[in-house]
Scaffold this motif. Structure first.
Motif, PDB file in Angstrom:
ATOM      1  N   PHE A  23       5.888   1.012  -5.182  1.00 31.37           N
ATOM      2  CA  PHE A  23       4.674   0.185  -5.251  1.00 31.37           C
ATOM      3  C   PHE A  23       4.633  -0.593  -6.570  1.00 31.37           C
ATOM      4  CE2 PHE A  23       0.356  -0.469  -6.689  1.00 31.37           C
ATOM      5  CZ  PHE A  23      -0.327  -0.917  -5.564  1.00 31.37           C
ATOM      6  N   LYS A  24       4.824   0.108  -7.674  1.00 34.06           N
ATOM      7  CA  LYS A  24       4.740  -0.534  -8.986  1.00 34.06           C
ATOM      8  C   LYS A  24       5.878  -1.532  -9.212  1.00 34.06           C
ATOM      9  CE  LYS A  24       2.218   3.195 -11.328  1.00 34.06           C
ATOM     10  NZ  LYS A  24       2.232   4.187 -12.440  1.00 34.06           N
ATOM     11  N   THR A  25       7.051  -1.209  -8.699  1.00 31.41           N
ATOM     12  CA  THR A  25       8.184  -2.125  -8.845  1.00 31.41           C
ATOM     13  C   THR A  25       7.932  -3.424  -8.102  1.00 31.41           C
ATOM     14  OG1 THR A  25       9.759  -0.290  -9.076  1.00 31.41           O
ATOM     15  CG2 THR A  25      10.656  -2.421  -8.418  1.00 31.41           C
TER      16      THR A  25
ATOM     17  N   LYS B 249       8.788   9.761   4.961  1.00 31.07           N
ATOM     18  CA  LYS B 249       8.548  11.077   4.370  1.00 31.07           C
ATOM     19  C   LYS B 249       9.037  11.146   2.932  1.00 31.07           C
ATOM     20  CE  LYS B 249       8.675  13.474   8.829  1.00 31.07           C
ATOM     21  NZ  LYS B 249       9.264  14.585   9.613  1.00 31.07           N
ATOM     22  N   ALA B 250       8.754  10.089   2.165  1.00 30.35           N
ATOM     23  CA  ALA B 250       9.146  10.071   0.758  1.00 30.35           C
ATOM     24  C   ALA B 250       8.210  10.953  -0.067  1.00 30.35           C
ATOM     25  CB  ALA B 250       9.103   8.641   0.229  1.00 30.35           C
ATOM     26  N   ASP B 251       8.654  11.328  -1.270  1.00 31.24           N
ATOM     27  CA  ASP B 251       7.765  12.067  -2.162  1.00 31.24           C
ATOM     28  C   ASP B 251       6.846  11.082  -2.880  1.00 31.24           C
ATOM     29  OD1 ASP B 251       8.973  11.330  -4.907  1.00 31.24           O
ATOM     30  OD2 ASP B 251      10.710  12.069  -3.804  1.00 31.24           O
ATOM     31  N   ARG B 252       5.828  11.609  -3.526  1.00 30.66           N
ATOM     32  CA  ARG B 252       4.810  10.755  -4.136  1.00 30.66           C
ATOM     33  C   ARG B 252       5.383   9.855  -5.235  1.00 30.66           C
ATOM     34  NH1 ARG B 252       0.104  13.828  -7.133  1.00 30.66           N
ATOM     35  NH2 ARG B 252       1.928  14.387  -8.380  1.00 30.66           N
ATOM     36  N   ASP B 253       6.217  10.404  -6.102  1.00 35.76           N
ATOM     37  CA  ASP B 253       6.757   9.616  -7.208  1.00 35.76           C
ATOM     38  C   ASP B 253       7.581   8.432  -6.707  1.00 35.76           C
ATOM     39  OD1 ASP B 253       5.533  11.312  -8.965  1.00 35.76           O
ATOM     40  OD2 ASP B 253       7.341  12.470  -9.432  1.00 35.76           O
ATOM     41  N   THR B 254       8.368   8.670  -5.659  1.00 37.58           N
ATOM     42  CA  THR B 254       9.187   7.598  -5.096  1.00 37.58           C
ATOM     43  C   THR B 254       8.313   6.485  -4.521  1.00 37.58           C
ATOM     44  OG1 THR B 254      10.995   9.120  -4.570  1.00 37.58           O
ATOM     45  CG2 THR B 254      10.932   7.038  -3.366  1.00 37.58           C
TER      46      THR B 254
ATOM     47  N   TYR C 129       4.731  10.767   1.682  1.00 38.31           N
ATOM     48  CA  TYR C 129       4.214   9.452   1.337  1.00 38.31           C
ATOM     49  C   TYR C 129       5.116   8.340   1.870  1.00 38.31           C
ATOM     50  CZ  TYR C 129       1.463  12.313  -1.836  1.00 38.31           C
ATOM     51  OH  TYR C 129       0.626  13.273  -2.341  1.00 38.31           O
ATOM     52  N   ALA C 130       4.549   7.143   1.938  1.00 36.80           N
ATOM     53  CA  ALA C 130       5.311   5.962   2.350  1.00 36.80           C
ATOM     54  C   ALA C 130       4.677   4.728   1.715  1.00 36.80           C
ATOM     55  CB  ALA C 130       5.324   5.825   3.872  1.00 36.80           C
ATOM     56  N   THR C 131       5.515   3.783   1.297  1.00 34.77           N
ATOM     57  CA  THR C 131       5.025   2.524   0.725  1.00 34.77           C
ATOM     58  C   THR C 131       5.312   1.405   1.714  1.00 34.77           C
ATOM     59  OG1 THR C 131       5.496   3.332  -1.495  1.00 34.77           O
ATOM     60  CG2 THR C 131       5.118   0.979  -1.255  1.00 34.77           C
ATOM     61  N   HIS C 132       4.264   0.670   2.051  1.00 33.18           N
ATOM     62  CA  HIS C 132       4.344  -0.349   3.103  1.00 33.18           C
ATOM     63  C   HIS C 132       4.014  -1.728   2.525  1.00 33.18           C
ATOM     64  CE1 HIS C 132       2.683  -2.621   6.639  1.00 33.18           C
ATOM     65  NE2 HIS C 132       3.798  -2.164   7.147  1.00 33.18           N
ATOM     66  N   LEU C 133       4.769  -2.734   2.962  1.00 34.07           N
ATOM     67  CA  LEU C 133       4.574  -4.107   2.481  1.00 34.07           C
ATOM     68  C   LEU C 133       4.365  -5.043   3.662  1.00 34.07           C
ATOM     69  CD1 LEU C 133       4.663  -6.167   0.100  1.00 34.07           C
ATOM     70  CD2 LEU C 133       7.111  -6.391   0.564  1.00 34.07           C
ATOM     71  N   GLU C 134       3.362  -5.898   3.547  1.00 32.18           N
ATOM     72  CA  GLU C 134       3.089  -6.895   4.586  1.00 32.18           C
ATOM     73  C   GLU C 134       3.046  -8.280   3.949  1.00 32.18           C
ATOM     74  OE1 GLU C 134      -0.930  -7.559   6.608  1.00 32.18           O
ATOM     75  OE2 GLU C 134       0.193  -6.456   8.143  1.00 32.18           O
ATOM     76  N   TYR C 135       3.767  -9.226   4.556  1.00 33.50           N
ATOM     77  CA  TYR C 135       3.788 -10.617   4.059  1.00 33.50           C
ATOM     78  C   TYR C 135       3.193 -11.529   5.120  1.00 33.50           C
ATOM     79  CZ  TYR C 135       5.541 -15.234   2.813  1.00 33.50           C
ATOM     80  OH  TYR C 135       5.634 -16.565   2.517  1.00 33.50           O
TER      81      TYR C 135
ATOM     82  N   LYS D 256       0.835  -1.192   0.000  1.00 31.01           N
ATOM     83  CA  LYS D 256       0.000   0.000   0.000  1.00 31.01           C
ATOM     84  C   LYS D 256       0.878   1.254   0.000  1.00 31.01           C
ATOM     85  CE  LYS D 256      -3.698  -2.207   2.690  1.00 31.01           C
ATOM     86  NZ  LYS D 256      -4.565  -2.136   3.900  1.00 31.01           N
ATOM     87  N   VAL D 257       0.317   2.304  -0.603  1.00 26.86           N
ATOM     88  CA  VAL D 257       0.954   3.625  -0.538  1.00 26.86           C
ATOM     89  C   VAL D 257       0.119   4.486   0.403  1.00 26.86           C
ATOM     90  CG1 VAL D 257       1.593   5.708  -1.791  1.00 26.86           C
ATOM     91  CG2 VAL D 257       1.926   3.468  -2.852  1.00 26.86           C
ATOM     92  N   TYR D 258       0.792   5.106   1.378  1.00 29.01           N
ATOM     93  CA  TYR D 258       0.106   5.970   2.333  1.00 29.01           C
ATOM     94  C   TYR D 258       0.467   7.428   2.070  1.00 29.01           C
ATOM     95  CZ  TYR D 258      -1.250   1.940   5.172  1.00 29.01           C
ATOM     96  OH  TYR D 258      -1.820   0.772   5.611  1.00 29.01           O
ATOM     97  N   GLU D 259      -0.516   8.308   2.305  1.00 30.85           N
ATOM     98  CA  GLU D 259      -0.333   9.751   2.152  1.00 30.85           C
ATOM     99  C   GLU D 259      -0.605  10.416   3.499  1.00 30.85           C
ATOM    100  OE1 GLU D 259      -1.847  12.755  -1.215  1.00 30.85           O
ATOM    101  OE2 GLU D 259      -3.462  12.090   0.125  1.00 30.85           O
ATOM    102  N   SER D 260       0.199  11.381   3.859  1.00 29.30           N
ATOM    103  CA  SER D 260       0.016  12.053   5.149  1.00 29.30           C
ATOM    104  C   SER D 260      -1.262  12.881   5.143  1.00 29.30           C
ATOM    105  CB  SER D 260       1.214  12.957   5.452  1.00 29.30           C
ATOM    106  OG  SER D 260       1.288  14.016   4.509  1.00 29.30           O
TER     107      SER D 260
END
Length: 319
Positions: A226-228, A216-221, A195-201, A184-188
């Motif tokens: 996420f897409k990668t 505190k990443a930017d949206r594009d990152t 933004y932050a991208t979070h992974l759960e397994y 998931k991608v989260y937005e503040s």
């Protein structure tokens, strides 16, 4: 079928939750040998924790032969589920090392409790908050939600009308269950947005999560991460997830093409249905979104049941 286990001569002891009879089949199907009795020809003894600790006869024999590696069932499972199906390095699967690490963790917990008592209430508060606490971990009974939950929300691209949340699943024959990634991608909540991208397994007996980007990443990152991850696990682009596109076929160690779905995770749409190319035949049960299918797998001829992939909190991914 490949010959990735051609140098393996295995044996097993213990109860493996219904998989005891399948262990010889899986090893032989991948070019290895299996013997019921332990001898100097054996390279690997697959056993349970209980059998290893009780020092049953098979374990005692194996310990006399220095060449035999006494490993957990996870060694076999992780080897056969890997991309090339080659035997994994045994170090982290050796029962001697597994139990040794367990003792270290238990000792550390004991020391932490003693330090907590010595430091009083302030020390207790520090000990209760791990340094690497997952800020987006799910809220569970008796456990507070992650520290970032109240400050972030799922990111939705309003122009494209896409919420960046995806559930990816793959069936595990040896455990008769699934393993799953939720990314998931989260937005503040506050602006300017970060933004932050979070992974759960998760799978039976194992659950872990991590941040794929800084908090505190930017949206594009964040979107790129996420897409990668989506492409790495499914073999298709995020934008093609609903187009019925097949991933590129992988090859076995002999260079033979595998079925398009084999080895890949499958995107589950918001209704919780696994992509149709996972199965050769699909039957929908009356009044239920669960499906039965996947006949003729190279390691098991029995069909399996696929459960719908709704989160524990009732949340599903949104497209």
């Amino acid at each position: 079928m490949g010959q990735t286990f051609k140098k393996i001569h295995a044996s097993s002891t213990g109860k493996f939750d219904g998989n005891s009879d399948k262990i010889p089949q899986w090893i032989r199907a991948n070019g290895g040998q299996y013997s019921k009795d332990v001898s100097e020809k054996i390279t690997h003894l697959i056993t349970t924790k209980e059998a290893f600790k009780n020092d049953v006869e098979a374990i005692r024999k194996a310990k006399r032969f220095k060449n035999i590696k006494i490993v957990s069932f996870d060694w076999l499972e992780d080897s056969l589920l890997s991309k090339n199906r080659r035997p994994k390095r045994e170090k982290k699967y050796l029962w001697h090392n597994i139990l040794k690490n367990e003792r270290k963790r238990n000792n550390k917990k004991g020391n932490d409790r003693e330090e907590q008592k010595m430091n009083g209430e302030n020390g207790k508060k520090r000990a209760d908050k791990p340094e690497n606490e997952d800020p987006f971990r799910k809220k569970r009974k008796g456990v507070k939600a992650g520290t970032a939950v109240s400050r972030y929300h799922l990111y939705t691209d309003k122009e494209a009308r896409v919420t960046y949340s995806a559930t990816l699943a793959r069936f595990m024959l040896m455990r008769n269950s699934r393993e799953r990634y939720v990314v998931k991608v989260y937005e503040s909540n506050k602006e300017p947005h970060v933004y932050a991208t979070h992974l759960e397994y998760s799978r039976i007996g194992k659950q872990q999560s991590e941040l794929l980007t800084p908090l505190k990443a930017d949206r594009d990152t964040a979107v790129k991460a996420f897409k990668t991850l989506f492409w790495d696990k499914t073999g298709i682009d995020w934008e093609e997830r609903l187009d019925g596109v097949f991933p590129s076929s992988k090859t076995d160690v002999d260079g033979n093409l595998l079925p398009p779905h084999e080895g890949w995770f499958n995107y589950e749409n918001p209704g919780g249905l696994i992509s149709s190319f996972l199965r050769e035949e699909v039957v929908e049960a009356p009044g239920d979104s669960s499906m039965i299918g996947k006949q003729g797998h190279p390691l098991d001829s029995q069909g399996e049941r696929y459960e719908s992939n709704q989160d524990e909190e009732g949340e599903t991914s949104v497209t």
